[in-house]
Scaffold this motif. Structure first.
Motif, mmCIF file in Angstrom:
data_model
loop_
_atom_site.group_PDB
_atom_site.id
_atom_site.type_symbol
_atom_site.label_atom_id
_atom_site.label_comp_id
_atom_site.label_asym_id
_atom_site.label_seq_id
_atom_site.Cartn_x
_atom_site.Cartn_y
_atom_site.Cartn_z
ATOM 1 N N GLU A 293 14.766 -6.073 -0.157
ATOM 2 C CA GLU A 293 13.516 -5.357 -0.401
ATOM 3 C C GLU A 293 12.343 -6.331 -0.456
ATOM 4 O O GLU A 293 12.473 -7.479 -0.885
ATOM 5 C CB GLU A 293 13.608 -4.570 -1.706
ATOM 6 C CG GLU A 293 14.645 -3.453 -1.663
ATOM 7 C CD GLU A 293 14.717 -2.673 -2.967
ATOM 8 O OE1 GLU A 293 13.995 -3.056 -3.919
ATOM 9 O OE2 GLU A 293 15.479 -1.703 -3.027
ATOM 10 N N GLU A 295 9.553 -6.535 -2.314
ATOM 11 C CA GLU A 295 9.146 -7.083 -3.614
ATOM 12 C C GLU A 295 10.171 -8.079 -4.144
ATOM 13 O O GLU A 295 9.825 -9.061 -4.797
ATOM 14 C CB GLU A 295 8.921 -5.942 -4.621
ATOM 15 C CG GLU A 295 7.721 -5.077 -4.307
ATOM 16 C CD GLU A 295 6.442 -5.903 -4.147
ATOM 17 O OE1 GLU A 295 6.206 -6.816 -4.985
ATOM 18 O OE2 GLU A 295 5.690 -5.652 -3.198
ATOM 19 N N GLU A 296 11.444 -7.826 -3.844
ATOM 20 C CA GLU A 296 12.494 -8.737 -4.285
ATOM 21 C C GLU A 296 12.360 -10.091 -3.587
ATOM 22 O O GLU A 296 12.520 -11.150 -4.202
ATOM 23 C CB GLU A 296 13.862 -8.117 -3.991
ATOM 24 C CG GLU A 296 15.023 -8.795 -4.682
ATOM 25 C CD GLU A 296 16.307 -8.012 -4.548
ATOM 26 O OE1 GLU A 296 17.097 -7.994 -5.512
ATOM 27 O OE2 GLU A 296 16.538 -7.421 -3.468
ATOM 28 N N ARG A 298 9.562 -11.358 -2.317
ATOM 29 C CA ARG A 298 8.347 -12.031 -2.798
ATOM 30 C C ARG A 298 8.584 -12.678 -4.167
ATOM 31 O O ARG A 298 8.109 -13.793 -4.430
ATOM 32 C CB ARG A 298 7.194 -11.029 -2.870
ATOM 33 C CG ARG A 298 6.696 -10.599 -1.489
ATOM 34 C CD ARG A 298 5.575 -9.595 -1.587
ATOM 35 N NE ARG A 298 5.007 -9.314 -0.272
ATOM 36 C CZ ARG A 298 4.091 -8.394 -0.049
ATOM 37 N NH1 ARG A 298 3.627 -7.658 -1.051
ATOM 38 N NH2 ARG A 298 3.616 -8.201 1.175
ATOM 39 N N PHE A 299 9.332 -12.000 -5.027
ATOM 40 C CA PHE A 299 9.617 -12.577 -6.342
ATOM 41 C C PHE A 299 10.566 -13.766 -6.202
ATOM 42 O O PHE A 299 10.395 -14.797 -6.869
ATOM 43 C CB PHE A 299 10.228 -11.527 -7.268
ATOM 44 C CG PHE A 299 10.394 -12.005 -8.688
ATOM 45 C CD1 PHE A 299 9.292 -12.180 -9.513
ATOM 46 C CD2 PHE A 299 11.659 -12.312 -9.191
ATOM 47 C CE1 PHE A 299 9.444 -12.637 -10.813
ATOM 48 C CE2 PHE A 299 11.815 -12.770 -10.485
ATOM 49 C CZ PHE A 299 10.695 -12.925 -11.300
#
Length: 352
Positions: A293, A295-296, A298-299
């Motif tokens: 995903e 956002e995953e 990017r984190f």
């Protein structure tokens, strides 16, 4: 078992040197092509552009009278199509079938340099892998194949699951394993006719309300469970501990895209890197599910940037990150980079 001193030695004079580490490849979707059907062969080039692996299926789902046509059709596709970064695999017939030997000799003899992986059905123990390993070495030497053809085992018998770790360690050719739920269900005596997925009668029931006198008539919540959780976990452990890749196999209900996505996602979260796709409408599901995903990713990138060498500990958004989470982040970012190479749109969303 081969001794450590001999594990990476070629099995015959003239065979290519065994590999010591799997080549980096994106394998979210292994798409099954029935090569005995002319209109499917005609679409092979288009399909190859959409999937990570195109597999010519010669075994189950191919009628007995079409076995030779399927083999010939696969060879035709392998010669005609420019696969680019897409992997080319075949699933041959079972080792005890009358078609296996011709599958291996004709395919390796004609298109062995194009073939990346041969998928072996109904593997029961390391002895099956040793046999295929030696046969491939002899054929590679005879036909001057430049790189070793890898072996992918399907777990679809109870004995195969019992011997899963020994199978994983049987040869440096081992690429990975896939769950074969239909044949495995029959081998185990499981009471289901479904191909993959859950079953409405397999689950847990909520505790009874102690305040009610007749518990047998009480309506209580029932939660369906995954029939394959145990087997997938065993397969993933065997593969990951031996440097191989684990895959979910077929999901037979082509019309239930929601259930297909849920089953693929369970496998992804447990550590599988991809799944079989038997119908075109499953391709995008597999590609979506087995891509991390946004956002995953990017984190995860933030974790790697904050801990360049993977040591120590940092706080990000109020959560502690250490060497363990750094390893988790690296797995996600490495996968995202592979996805970005083949899918620029997703790569842009990842910031890669």
């Amino acid at each position: 078992m081969k001794t450590p001193a001999n594990f990476f030695k070629p099995l015959t004079i003239g065979a290519p040197e065994p590999i010591r580490e799997l080549p980096i490849a994106l394998e979210r979707t292994i798409h099954f092509l029935p090569p005995h059907i002319e209109k499917m062969r005609a679409k092979a080039g288009q399909i190859a552009q959409k999937v990570d692996v195109l597999l010519g299926n010669l075994e189950d789902a191919i009628p007995i009278e079409a076995k030779e046509a399927a083999r010939t059709g696969f060879i035709e596709v392998a010669k005609a199509v420019d696969f680019g970064p897409t992997g080319l695999w075949t699933r041959v017939n079972a080792l005890n079938s009358p078609w296996f030997l011709d599958d291996m000799t004709e395919i390796v003899g004609t298109v062995g340099n194009q073939l990346d992986v041969v998928m072996i059905p109904k593997v029961e123990g390391p002895w099956d892998i040793h046999f295929v390993d030696q046969l491939l070495a002899l054929l590679e030497a005879r036909h001057r194949i430049r790189k070793p053809i890898l072996i992918h085992a399907i777990l679809e018998t109870a004995q195969g699951v019992k011997n899963v770790n020994e199978i994983a360690q049987a040869s440096p050719r081992m690429h990975g394993m896939s769950l074969g739920p239909a044949d495995l269900a029959a081998s185990r005596g499981m009471k289901t006719t479904r191909v993959g997925g859950g079953h409405p009668f397999y689950g847990v029931i909520a505790d009874p309300d102690e305040g009610k006198p007749d518990k047998s008539k009480e309506q209580r919540a029932f939660y369906q469970q995954d029939l394959w959780h145990y087997t997938v976990a065993r397969m993933v452990d065997a593969c990951q501990s031996n440097g191989l890749r684990a895959f979910y196999g077929p999901f037979g209900d082509f019309e239930d895209s929601l259930a297909c996505e849920a089953q693929f996602r369970n496998a992804f979260l447990q550590g599988c890197v991809g799944a079989w796709t038997l119908h075109p409408n499953q391709i995008e599901i597999a590609k979506w599910v087995f891509s991390p995903e946004v956002e995953e990713v990017r984190f995860a990138k933030r974790i790697l940037e904050a801990m360049p060498d993977g040591s120590g500990a940092v706080m990000i958004d109020g959560k502690m990150q250490d060497d363990a989470t750094w390893k988790q982040a690296k797995v996600i970012v490495d996968l995202a980079r592979l996805v970005a190479e083949k899918d620029p749109e997703r790569g842009a969303a990842y910031g890669l």
